[in-house]
Design a protein around this motif. Structure first.
Motif, short mmCIF file in Angstrom:
data_model
loop_
_atom_site.label_atom_id
_atom_site.label_comp_id
_atom_site.label_asym_id
_atom_site.label_seq_id
_atom_site.Cartn_x
_atom_site.Cartn_y
_atom_site.Cartn_z
N GLU A 21 0.83 -1.21 0.00
CA GLU A 21 0.00 0.00 0.00
C GLU A 21 0.86 1.25 0.00
N GLN A 24 1.21 3.84 -3.13
CA GLN A 24 0.84 5.24 -2.86
C GLN A 24 1.98 6.20 -3.21
N ARG A 61 2.04 6.49 -6.98
CA ARG A 61 0.95 7.34 -7.44
C ARG A 61 1.24 8.82 -7.19
#
Length: 136
Positions: free
Chosen positions: A87, A91, A94
Motif C-alpha cells: 500500500e 501510494q 501514485r
C-alpha cells in the motif's frame, strides 16, 4: 504466504524492468506504425516519459496497472501478503506520478497515460493514441 523464499522473491523482483517493458513496446509499435516518430525516456523531462514528441510538446507514460495502482482494475489489486508495504509503495508511486504530470503540464506539455490493461484492445488504443497525438 508467498510461494517463493525471500531470496527467490528478491531475485524475481530485481528482474522487473522500468524501461522497454512489453506494454511500452506494444505502444511504441502502434505509434511507429501510424507514422509518428518520438524520443524515448528523455532525462531532461520530469518522470522520464516513455515516449516524447518534442515538436508537439506531448508525452506518453505507459504504466503497469499493478505498479502504479490503477484504480478499479483487476490487475491493480494488492497482493495478500505484506499489504502495508505494498500500500505504501503503490501510494508513493501514485504521488510521484501526480507530481511528474503536474510539473510537465505546468511546463506546457500535454500528457497521456496508457495503462497496461488498455492494451487488450489495440484498435481502441490506436484510436486513443492518434487522437492524443493529433489534437492541438
Amino acid at each position: 504466504m508467498d510461494k517463493f523464499s525471500s531470496e527467490r522473491r528478491s531475485w524475481v523482483m530485481s528482474r522487473v524492468k522500468s524501461k522497454h517493458t512489453k506494454p511500452e513496446l506494444v505502444v511504441r509499435r502502434i505509434v511507429f506504425g501510424m507514422g509518428y516518430r518520438y524520443r524515448l525516456h528523455d532525462k531532461k523531462l520530469q518522470g522520464r516519459p516513455d515516449l516524447v514528441f518534442p515538436g508537439r510538446k506531448k508525452v506518453i507514460f505507459v504504466n503497469g496497472c499493478f505498479w502504479h495502482g490503477h484504480l478499479g482494475c483487476r490487475y491493480g489489486q494488492l497482493p495478500k501478503t505484506r499489504v502495508s508495504f505494498w500500500e505504501e509503495k503503490i501510494q508513493r508511486n501514485r504521488a510521484r506520478d501526480i507530481r511528474n504530470i503536474a510539473t510537465l503540464e505546468a511546463d506546457g506539455w500535454r500528457v497521456l497515460t496508457v495503462w497496461q490493461c488498455e492494451l487488450k484492445n489495440s484498435e481502441i488504443l490506436a484510436s486513443k493514441l492518434n487522437e492524443f497525438i493529433e489534437r492541438r
